[in-house]
Scaffold this active site. Structure first.
Site, PDB file in Angstrom:
ATOM      1  N   ASP A  71     -13.354   3.410   8.627  1.00 51.39           N
ATOM      2  CA  ASP A  71     -14.727   2.986   8.398  1.00 51.39           C
ATOM      3  C   ASP A  71     -15.143   2.185   9.629  1.00 51.39           C
ATOM      4  OD1 ASP A  71     -13.556   0.470   8.155  1.00 51.39           O
ATOM      5  OD2 ASP A  71     -14.322   0.082   6.144  1.00 51.39           O
ATOM      6  N   HIS A  72     -16.303   1.546   9.545  1.00 50.45           N
ATOM      7  CA  HIS A  72     -16.823   0.786  10.689  1.00 50.45           C
ATOM      8  C   HIS A  72     -15.879  -0.336  11.127  1.00 50.45           C
ATOM      9  CE1 HIS A  72     -18.130  -1.210   7.029  1.00 50.45           C
ATOM     10  NE2 HIS A  72     -18.171  -2.342   7.716  1.00 50.45           N
ATOM     11  N   HIS A 120      11.883   5.216   3.359  1.00 50.82           N
ATOM     12  CA  HIS A 120      12.093   5.094   1.919  1.00 50.82           C
ATOM     13  C   HIS A 120      11.039   5.794   1.076  1.00 50.82           C
ATOM     14  CE1 HIS A 120      14.712   1.216   2.339  1.00 50.82           C
ATOM     15  NE2 HIS A 120      15.134   2.217   3.091  1.00 50.82           N
ATOM     16  N   ASN A 121       9.812   5.928   1.595  1.00 51.43           N
ATOM     17  CA  ASN A 121       8.716   6.451   0.781  1.00 51.43           C
ATOM     18  C   ASN A 121       8.166   7.776   1.274  1.00 51.43           C
ATOM     19  OD1 ASN A 121       8.022   3.122   1.035  1.00 51.43           O
ATOM     20  ND2 ASN A 121       8.543   3.965  -0.957  1.00 51.43           N
ATOM     21  N   CYS A 160      -9.200   0.611   7.877  1.00 55.88           N
ATOM     22  CA  CYS A 160     -10.419  -0.091   7.490  1.00 55.88           C
ATOM     23  C   CYS A 160     -10.164  -1.578   7.718  1.00 55.88           C
ATOM     24  CB  CYS A 160     -10.869   0.235   6.062  1.00 55.88           C
ATOM     25  SG  CYS A 160      -9.908  -0.473   4.716  1.00 55.88           S
ATOM     26  N   ARG A 163      13.061   8.780  -6.399  1.00 59.50           N
ATOM     27  CA  ARG A 163      11.978   7.835  -6.696  1.00 59.50           C
ATOM     28  C   ARG A 163      10.611   8.439  -6.369  1.00 59.50           C
ATOM     29  NH1 ARG A 163      15.787   3.341  -3.920  1.00 59.50           N
ATOM     30  NH2 ARG A 163      17.142   3.056  -5.727  1.00 59.50           N
TER      31      ARG A 163
END
Length: 150
Positions: free
Chosen positions: A15-16, A105-106, A72, A143
């Site tokens: 965004d801005h 991990h993710n 953002c 997970r």
């Protein structure tokens, strides 16, 4: 190990409040010869992060871009919007270590940074570690498999 896929562009959105940092990230990608697709915004004029987060998320889910990088002001709004998409694992990272762990991990597929709270130097470290860290799999895959809402 780089997570960049050949012939697929990195997706970008801001965004801005994240516009200036996104321009810095574009310079980093250009220096490294990494292609990208910019989903906006295209100026520092006030705008809504969701207008740019949703198209980025759709492109990552469709395999048109990988990974994504979104920015953002706080990172929270664009991160929440991205994570409404089932195929997105966006991670809000404000340190290099968080960027590394988001990948290891993710298996994060979108890096989100808070444009008003980190320096360009820190952003460069976070982007580089995110793009160059692989997913460890194993117990982490189990997970991740439990993330989608049923």
């Amino acid at each position: 190990m780089s997570i960049l896929k050949t012939n697929i562009s990195v997706g970008l959105a801001s965004d801005h409040a994240g516009y200036d940092m996104k321009q810095f990230v574009i310079q980093l990608l250009d220096k490294q010869g990494i292609s990208y697709k910019d989903f906006g915004c295209w100026s520092a004029e006030s705008c809504d992060y969701a207008d740019y987060a949703h198209p980025l998320a759709v492109a990552v889910e469709a395999g048109e871009c990988y990974p994504g990088i979104a920015i953002c002001g706080s990172g929270n709004g664009i991160n929440m919007t991205l994570n409404k998409h089932q195929g997105i694992r966006a991670a809000l990272c404000w340190t290099e270590e968080l960027g590394r762990l988001a990948r290891q991990h993710n298996d994060a597929n979108v890096l989100v940074m808070p444009g008003r709270f980190i320096s360009d130097e820190e952003a460069e470290k976070i982007v580089n570690v995110f793009l160059n860290t692989g997913f460890e799999g194993g117990r982490h895959q189990r997970r991740i498999d439990k993330i989608p809402a049923k």
